[in-house]
Structures are given as structure tokens and as C-alpha cells.
Design a protein around this motif. Sequence first.
Motif, PDB file in Angstrom:
ATOM      1  N   PHE A 139       0.835  -1.201   0.000  1.00  0.00           N
ATOM      2  CA  PHE A 139       0.000   0.000   0.000  1.00  0.00           C
ATOM      3  C   PHE A 139       0.873   1.256   0.000  1.00  0.00           C
ATOM      4  O   PHE A 139       0.561   2.232  -0.675  1.00  0.00           O
ATOM      5  CB  PHE A 139      -0.919   0.011   1.226  1.00  0.00           C
ATOM      6  CG  PHE A 139      -2.049  -0.983   1.178  1.00  0.00           C
ATOM      7  CD1 PHE A 139      -2.430  -1.563  -0.020  1.00  0.00           C
ATOM      8  CD2 PHE A 139      -2.732  -1.325   2.337  1.00  0.00           C
ATOM      9  CE1 PHE A 139      -3.484  -2.483  -0.065  1.00  0.00           C
ATOM     10  CE2 PHE A 139      -3.785  -2.221   2.306  1.00  0.00           C
ATOM     11  CZ  PHE A 139      -4.161  -2.807   1.102  1.00  0.00           C
ATOM     12  N   THR A 140       1.939   1.208   0.795  1.00  0.00           N
ATOM     13  CA  THR A 140       2.848   2.354   0.883  1.00  0.00           C
ATOM     14  C   THR A 140       3.522   2.621  -0.459  1.00  0.00           C
ATOM     15  O   THR A 140       3.674   3.771  -0.884  1.00  0.00           O
ATOM     16  CB  THR A 140       3.930   2.099   1.953  1.00  0.00           C
ATOM     17  OG1 THR A 140       3.306   1.871   3.216  1.00  0.00           O
ATOM     18  CG2 THR A 140       4.872   3.288   2.066  1.00  0.00           C
ATOM     19  N   GLU A 141       3.888   1.540  -1.148  1.00  0.00           N
ATOM     20  CA  GLU A 141       4.563   1.654  -2.442  1.00  0.00           C
ATOM     21  C   GLU A 141       3.605   2.078  -3.552  1.00  0.00           C
ATOM     22  O   GLU A 141       4.007   2.752  -4.509  1.00  0.00           O
ATOM     23  CB  GLU A 141       5.202   0.313  -2.816  1.00  0.00           C
ATOM     24  CG  GLU A 141       6.298  -0.145  -1.862  1.00  0.00           C
ATOM     25  CD  GLU A 141       6.732  -1.567  -2.131  1.00  0.00           C
ATOM     26  OE1 GLU A 141       6.145  -2.218  -3.037  1.00  0.00           O
ATOM     27  OE2 GLU A 141       7.657  -2.053  -1.448  1.00  0.00           O
ATOM     28  N   ASN A 142       2.336   1.680  -3.413  1.00  0.00           N
ATOM     29  CA  ASN A 142       1.368   1.927  -4.488  1.00  0.00           C
ATOM     30  C   ASN A 142       0.018   2.363  -3.905  1.00  0.00           C
ATOM     31  O   ASN A 142      -0.860   1.539  -3.661  1.00  0.00           O
ATOM     32  CB  ASN A 142       1.202   0.647  -5.320  1.00  0.00           C
ATOM     33  CG  ASN A 142       0.365   0.873  -6.560  1.00  0.00           C
ATOM     34  OD1 ASN A 142      -0.286   1.909  -6.721  1.00  0.00           O
ATOM     35  ND2 ASN A 142       0.356  -0.107  -7.451  1.00  0.00           N
ATOM     36  N   PRO A 143      -0.170   3.673  -3.686  1.00  0.00           N
ATOM     37  CA  PRO A 143      -1.427   4.191  -3.123  1.00  0.00           C
ATOM     38  C   PRO A 143      -2.658   3.833  -3.963  1.00  0.00           C
ATOM     39  O   PRO A 143      -3.744   3.656  -3.415  1.00  0.00           O
ATOM     40  CB  PRO A 143      -1.192   5.704  -3.104  1.00  0.00           C
ATOM     41  CG  PRO A 143       0.288   5.849  -3.028  1.00  0.00           C
ATOM     42  CD  PRO A 143       0.830   4.738  -3.867  1.00  0.00           C
ATOM     43  N   LYS A 144      -2.487   3.713  -5.281  1.00  0.00           N
ATOM     44  CA  LYS A 144      -3.624   3.344  -6.142  1.00  0.00           C
ATOM     45  C   LYS A 144      -4.087   1.917  -5.837  1.00  0.00           C
ATOM     46  O   LYS A 144      -5.282   1.612  -5.894  1.00  0.00           O
ATOM     47  CB  LYS A 144      -3.232   3.471  -7.618  1.00  0.00           C
ATOM     48  CG  LYS A 144      -3.071   4.910  -8.083  1.00  0.00           C
ATOM     49  CD  LYS A 144      -2.793   4.960  -9.574  1.00  0.00           C
ATOM     50  CE  LYS A 144      -2.677   6.414 -10.054  1.00  0.00           C
ATOM     51  NZ  LYS A 144      -2.380   6.493 -11.519  1.00  0.00           N
ATOM     52  N   PHE A 145      -3.125   1.070  -5.532  1.00  0.00           N
ATOM     53  CA  PHE A 145      -3.457  -0.309  -5.170  1.00  0.00           C
ATOM     54  C   PHE A 145      -4.234  -0.331  -3.856  1.00  0.00           C
ATOM     55  O   PHE A 145      -5.213  -1.058  -3.702  1.00  0.00           O
ATOM     56  CB  PHE A 145      -2.184  -1.144  -5.047  1.00  0.00           C
ATOM     57  CG  PHE A 145      -2.393  -2.536  -4.543  1.00  0.00           C
ATOM     58  CD1 PHE A 145      -3.123  -3.464  -5.273  1.00  0.00           C
ATOM     59  CD2 PHE A 145      -1.866  -2.939  -3.314  1.00  0.00           C
ATOM     60  CE1 PHE A 145      -3.331  -4.753  -4.805  1.00  0.00           C
ATOM     61  CE2 PHE A 145      -2.066  -4.222  -2.832  1.00  0.00           C
ATOM     62  CZ  PHE A 145      -2.801  -5.131  -3.584  1.00  0.00           C
ATOM     63  N   GLU A 146      -3.789   0.480  -2.889  1.00  0.00           N
ATOM     64  CA  GLU A 146      -4.492   0.558  -1.604  1.00  0.00           C
ATOM     65  C   GLU A 146      -5.930   1.043  -1.817  1.00  0.00           C
ATOM     66  O   GLU A 146      -6.868   0.496  -1.224  1.00  0.00           O
ATOM     67  CB  GLU A 146      -3.767   1.503  -0.654  1.00  0.00           C
ATOM     68  CG  GLU A 146      -4.459   1.641   0.696  1.00  0.00           C
ATOM     69  CD  GLU A 146      -3.729   2.564   1.647  1.00  0.00           C
ATOM     70  OE1 GLU A 146      -4.050   2.561   2.847  1.00  0.00           O
ATOM     71  OE2 GLU A 146      -2.827   3.295   1.184  1.00  0.00           O
ATOM     72  N   LYS A 147      -6.102   2.045  -2.662  1.00  0.00           N
ATOM     73  CA  LYS A 147      -7.446   2.574  -2.936  1.00  0.00           C
ATOM     74  C   LYS A 147      -8.322   1.505  -3.577  1.00  0.00           C
ATOM     75  O   LYS A 147      -9.500   1.362  -3.234  1.00  0.00           O
ATOM     76  CB  LYS A 147      -7.348   3.793  -3.856  1.00  0.00           C
ATOM     77  CG  LYS A 147      -8.689   4.448  -4.143  1.00  0.00           C
ATOM     78  CD  LYS A 147      -8.526   5.677  -5.029  1.00  0.00           C
ATOM     79  CE  LYS A 147      -9.881   6.318  -5.318  1.00  0.00           C
ATOM     80  NZ  LYS A 147      -9.739   7.519  -6.197  1.00  0.00           N
ATOM     81  N   ALA A 148      -7.746   0.734  -4.509  1.00  0.00           N
ATOM     82  CA  ALA A 148      -8.496  -0.324  -5.184  1.00  0.00           C
ATOM     83  C   ALA A 148      -8.913  -1.409  -4.193  1.00  0.00           C
ATOM     84  O   ALA A 148     -10.047  -1.899  -4.229  1.00  0.00           O
ATOM     85  CB  ALA A 148      -7.651  -0.927  -6.307  1.00  0.00           C
ATOM     86  N   PHE A 149      -7.989  -1.762  -3.304  1.00  0.00           N
ATOM     87  CA  PHE A 149      -8.289  -2.798  -2.301  1.00  0.00           C
ATOM     88  C   PHE A 149      -9.427  -2.342  -1.392  1.00  0.00           C
ATOM     89  O   PHE A 149     -10.372  -3.098  -1.123  1.00  0.00           O
ATOM     90  CB  PHE A 149      -7.041  -3.099  -1.475  1.00  0.00           C
ATOM     91  CG  PHE A 149      -7.244  -4.187  -0.448  1.00  0.00           C
ATOM     92  CD1 PHE A 149      -7.083  -5.520  -0.803  1.00  0.00           C
ATOM     93  CD2 PHE A 149      -7.609  -3.886   0.858  1.00  0.00           C
ATOM     94  CE1 PHE A 149      -7.275  -6.537   0.130  1.00  0.00           C
ATOM     95  CE2 PHE A 149      -7.809  -4.882   1.796  1.00  0.00           C
ATOM     96  CZ  PHE A 149      -7.645  -6.216   1.433  1.00  0.00           C
ATOM     97  N   LYS A 150      -9.350  -1.104  -0.921  1.00  0.00           N
ATOM     98  CA  LYS A 150     -10.349  -0.601   0.010  1.00  0.00           C
ATOM     99  C   LYS A 150     -11.675  -0.252  -0.670  1.00  0.00           C
ATOM    100  O   LYS A 150     -12.668   0.007   0.007  1.00  0.00           O
ATOM    101  CB  LYS A 150      -9.789   0.600   0.769  1.00  0.00           C
ATOM    102  CG  LYS A 150      -8.646   0.180   1.695  1.00  0.00           C
ATOM    103  CD  LYS A 150      -8.091   1.324   2.515  1.00  0.00           C
ATOM    104  CE  LYS A 150      -7.010   0.811   3.466  1.00  0.00           C
ATOM    105  NZ  LYS A 150      -6.381   1.896   4.270  1.00  0.00           N
TER     106      LYS A 150
END
Length: 215
Positions: A139-150
Motif C-alpha cells: 500500500f505504501t509503495e502503491n497508493p492506487k493499489f491501496e485505494k483499489a483494495f479498500k
Amino acid sequence: MNQEVNEYLNGLKKWQDELTKLREIILDCGLKEDFKWMHPCYTSNGKNIVLIHEFKDYCAILFHKGVLLKDSENILIQQAENTQSARQIRFTDTPEITEQKLIIKQYIEEAIAIEKLGLKVKKKKTSDFEMPKELEQKFTENPKFEKAFKSLTEGRQIGYLLYFNKPKQSKTKILRIEKNTQRIMDGYGLNDCVCGLSKRKPNCDGSHKQLEEAE
């Protein structure tokens, strides 16, 4: 009887007799027949009570709030690790269903009573499950991935957390996260169908069966 259910049963290559017998037992309990999630579903006053479905090695009757049943016969099965509410009774032949007819009816009647009482299943939230440090790093490396997950439904998030946390070794957790990164970015859950044919994306509507039949 529901015409869509008739077509569903007539189109089965396996478990037709077994599911037809389950249908007979369920309808004898006074439930209304419907067709939801590509399977026969039975309701009481508009509330889902049970569903019948087929798998490769067994067929089953699924109780939508099965976790609230007393399960006096100790026969209810949790279909998947992240399934919180529903529970199955599984069968492998028609005689087995016939033998358990009275027990099946007993469980259905209890399920109807639970719905009439308005009892709710207290479900765990995503925050109740451990977030692996490997995922937090991603998530820290890829904020877009964190947004997609959440952005995924809570059930899908929980499914991934359980799957990512299962291995003991960190490198295996990382491999699982990396393997599913694009799947998550596309909005799919761990068990969602990705055949590209579904009209109910990201949910599966059974369209993948067209591919199986063509093989």
C-alpha cells in the motif's frame, strides 16, 4: 413452480435427481420458489431462507443464516473460510437426501422461524482481521493499489486478508499479493469469475459455462 428453475434443473448434466428431490422437500415447507444468483432460491415473506446448488463432488442446500441454526445433528458445513453467515448441508446421492428428509425439514422450519424473529448475523468487519505487513508495505509503495483494495466489498477484502495471511513465510505472502495485484486493481474478489463474459461483473453469472461446453 418457477419456470427458470425448471430450465435450470432440466439443463443439469449431474445432480438433477438430487436437486429435484431437495426442491420437492423445500416446497413442501411452504416456501416461495425464485431464481437468484443463477440458482433456485426459496423465500418466506420476501426473505431468503435457502438455496440449492451443485458442485463437482456434491450438491447442497444452503441456509442463508445457517450460522444461527442450532445444528442439532452437527451436519452444517462452512463452504469457505470467509463465509460468515451461510452454511450448507451436502449430499452425494438421492437416497441420502430421502433418508434425511425429516431433518432437512426441521432445519428449514428453524430457519423460517429465525427469519420471522428478525434475527441478524453479527458479521466481522475488515478491521477485525489481521492486515499482513507485506500488504501494508505494498500500500505504501502503491497508493492506487491501496485505494483499489479498500474499494472492494468488505467480504472480498476479508477473503484476500485470509488468503494472504495463510502462509507462514513472508516471501510466500508477497508472491500471493503480487499475483493478485492486477485482479484487485480490476475490482475482482479472490473467487470472482474473470472469464470476461459475465454481465454482472465482478460477480459471476454462470456465463463461463459457455466456455466449458465449447471445449
